[in-house]
Design a protein around this motif. Structure first.
Motif, PDB file in Angstrom:
ATOM      1  N   VAL A 126       0.911  -1.150  -0.194  1.00 43.18           N
ATOM      2  CA  VAL A 126       0.066  -0.088   0.057  1.00 43.18           C
ATOM      3  C   VAL A 126       0.857   1.041   0.011  1.00 43.18           C
ATOM      4  N   LEU A 127       1.082   1.728  -1.088  1.00 42.96           N
ATOM      5  CA  LEU A 127       2.255   2.904  -1.177  1.00 42.96           C
ATOM      6  C   LEU A 127       1.681   4.140  -1.248  1.00 42.96           C
ATOM      7  N   CYS A 128       2.066   5.019  -0.057  1.00 46.80           N
ATOM      8  CA  CYS A 128       1.572   6.082   0.298  1.00 46.80           C
ATOM      9  C   CYS A 128       2.367   7.063  -0.704  1.00 46.80           C
ATOM     10  N   ILE A 129       1.798   8.063  -1.208  1.00 45.49           N
ATOM     11  CA  ILE A 129       2.360   9.155  -1.749  1.00 45.49           C
ATOM     12  C   ILE A 129       1.716  10.626  -1.405  1.00 45.49           C
ATOM     13  N   GLY A 130       2.215  11.569  -1.332  1.00 43.90           N
ATOM     14  CA  GLY A 130       1.617  12.876  -1.269  1.00 43.90           C
ATOM     15  C   GLY A 130       2.481  14.174  -1.006  1.00 43.90           C
ATOM     16  N   GLU A 131       2.122  15.269  -0.954  1.00 47.23           N
ATOM     17  CA  GLU A 131       2.677  16.279  -1.141  1.00 47.23           C
ATOM     18  C   GLU A 131       2.769  17.201   0.252  1.00 47.23           C
ATOM     19  N   SER A 132       3.536  18.083   0.781  1.00 49.40           N
ATOM     20  CA  SER A 132       3.507  18.936   1.794  1.00 49.40           C
ATOM     21  C   SER A 132       2.540  20.114   1.350  1.00 49.40           C
ATOM     22  N   GLU A 133       2.416  20.979   2.428  1.00 48.56           N
ATOM     23  CA  GLU A 133       1.437  22.014   2.134  1.00 48.56           C
ATOM     24  C   GLU A 133       2.308  23.027   1.361  1.00 48.56           C
ATOM     25  N   ALA A 134       3.648  23.330   1.674  1.00 46.77           N
ATOM     26  CA  ALA A 134       4.308  24.142   0.943  1.00 46.77           C
ATOM     27  C   ALA A 134       4.360  23.775  -0.637  1.00 46.77           C
ATOM     28  N   ILE A 166      -2.284   2.156  -4.313  1.00 47.26           N
ATOM     29  CA  ILE A 166      -1.591   3.699  -4.196  1.00 47.26           C
ATOM     30  C   ILE A 166      -2.640   4.260  -3.210  1.00 47.26           C
ATOM     31  N   ALA A 167      -2.070   5.006  -2.247  1.00 48.49           N
ATOM     32  CA  ALA A 167      -2.771   5.627  -1.457  1.00 48.49           C
ATOM     33  C   ALA A 167      -2.306   7.246  -1.585  1.00 48.49           C
ATOM     34  N   TYR A 168      -3.077   8.167  -2.163  1.00 48.44           N
ATOM     35  CA  TYR A 168      -2.596   9.637  -2.131  1.00 48.44           C
ATOM     36  C   TYR A 168      -3.180  10.158  -0.850  1.00 48.44           C
ATOM     37  N   GLU A 169      -2.116  10.820  -0.077  1.00 51.15           N
ATOM     38  CA  GLU A 169      -2.280  11.509   1.180  1.00 51.15           C
ATOM     39  C   GLU A 169      -1.585  12.849   1.404  1.00 51.15           C
ATOM     40  N   PRO A 170      -2.235  13.666   1.018  1.00 48.68           N
ATOM     41  CA  PRO A 170      -1.660  15.057   1.051  1.00 48.68           C
ATOM     42  C   PRO A 170      -1.239  15.251   2.510  1.00 48.68           C
ATOM     43  N   HIS A 189      -6.184  12.572  -8.420  1.00 52.10           N
ATOM     44  CA  HIS A 189      -6.239  10.796  -8.534  1.00 52.10           C
ATOM     45  C   HIS A 189      -6.162  10.892 -10.141  1.00 52.10           C
ATOM     46  N   ALA A 190      -6.989  11.744 -10.951  1.00 48.59           N
ATOM     47  CA  ALA A 190      -7.062  11.698 -12.356  1.00 48.59           C
ATOM     48  C   ALA A 190      -5.514  11.842 -12.874  1.00 48.59           C
ATOM     49  N   ALA A 191      -4.932  12.797 -12.353  1.00 50.93           N
ATOM     50  CA  ALA A 191      -3.633  13.017 -12.615  1.00 50.93           C
ATOM     51  C   ALA A 191      -2.474  11.868 -12.426  1.00 50.93           C
ATOM     52  N   ILE A 192      -2.567  11.230 -11.467  1.00 48.92           N
ATOM     53  CA  ILE A 192      -1.888  10.209 -11.083  1.00 48.92           C
ATOM     54  C   ILE A 192      -2.208   9.058 -11.953  1.00 48.92           C
ATOM     55  N   ARG A 193      -3.305   8.626 -12.128  1.00 44.11           N
ATOM     56  CA  ARG A 193      -3.892   7.712 -13.165  1.00 44.11           C
ATOM     57  C   ARG A 193      -3.325   8.019 -14.378  1.00 44.11           C
ATOM     58  N   ALA A 194      -3.142   9.246 -15.050  1.00 46.45           N
ATOM     59  CA  ALA A 194      -2.944   9.581 -16.081  1.00 46.45           C
ATOM     60  C   ALA A 194      -1.276   9.490 -16.326  1.00 46.45           C
ATOM     61  N   HIS A 195      -0.639   9.710 -15.362  1.00 46.10           N
ATOM     62  CA  HIS A 195       0.781   9.712 -15.365  1.00 46.10           C
ATOM     63  C   HIS A 195       1.272   8.186 -15.576  1.00 46.10           C
TER      64      HIS A 195
END
Length: 256
Positions: A126-134, A166-170, A189-195
């Motif tokens: 279960v692969l976590c991905i995500g960005e910081s607030e900055a 894949i777990a998108y977690e901002p 999510h759509a952008a991740i899938r498109a990538h």
């Protein structure tokens, strides 16, 4: 056809009493719920108890774990191997969580090694991905997520994502009470899938992409109504059987 997965990450929370009450309560609350996979990831010392309780449950609950090492055995104090996790019935293993990346300095490359090791041993990453607030404010969200996914793709090939989650977690939404809107989450999510589709449309179509970050019964249905959101990785709300079951029910209802 993708199948939604709702997984509870219990993090550093638990006691024997809590584990018992939570799994028994969740089992009762999931009666009649179909069309969604429900998983829990307790702290590793409670895997044995959780496995026993899940074995007695009337409704299917998947046992997961919160981390794994990249070694099978040896002088690695405090770590746990894939085979040990399998020995206690755990199948869905969280890797790359932002708390591991931050507090334990886990790089994209190290997370990719964990991903490969789990796949080698027949476990579900279960692969976590995500960005910081900055990073979010700088408009770098998609680039950050793509980089984190590409660490796996460049090492193992895009087909390695088959059967994984894949777990998108901002990061700015984890445990803060803040949450991305359903529309914003769908856009990412759509952008991740498109990538992923740039490498393989077939893999992109089938890979489960969860949303995580302050998911609650009150907002779950809005997320799950989105076409590219396939369930959730749930933190705080997963510590309450009624709340967590309500989120699972919302996922099952939305994907009918």
């Amino acid at each position: 056809m993708r199948h939604p997965v709702v997984m509870g990450n219990w993090k550093l929370n638990g006691s024997k009493e809590m584990v018992s009450n939570l799994i028994k309560g969740l089992d009762a609350a999931l009666e009649g719920v179909e069309g969604v996979d429900v998983a829990v990831a307790p702290p590793v010392m409670y895997l044995d108890l959780a496995e026993q309780l899940i074995g007695k449950a009337k409704n299917k609950i998947i046992l997961g774990a919160q981390n794994v090492d990249v070694n099978a055995s040896g002088a690695f104090t405090g770590d746990i191997s894939p085979e040990m996790l399998k020995d206690f019935g755990a199948s869905h293993i969280i890797i790359g969580h932002s708390e591991r990346r931050e507090y334990h300095s886990e790089s994209d490359e190290f997370v990719a090694k964990k991903f490969a090791f789990l796949k080698e041993h027949g476990l579900t990453p279960v692969l976590c991905i995500g960005e910081s607030e900055a990073q979010n404010e700088a408009g770098e969200t998609v680039a950050v997520c793509a980089r984190q996914i590409d660490a796996v793709i460049n090492t193992l090939g895009v087909d390695a994502l088959n059967g994984a989650i894949i777990a998108y977690e901002p990061i700015w939404a984890i445990g803060t009470g803040k949450a991305a809107t359903a529309d914003d989450a769908q856009r990412i999510h759509a952008a991740i899938r498109a990538h992923i589709a740039e490498k393989s449309e077939d893999v992109a179509k089938q890979v489960v992409i969860q949303y995580g970050g302050s998911v609650k019964p009150e907002n779950a249905a809005a997320y799950f109504a989105q076409p590219d959101i396939d369930g959730a990785l749930v933190g705080g709300a997963a510590l309450d059987a009624t709340s967590f079951a309500a989120i699972a029910k919302a996922a099952a209802e939305a994907k009918k």
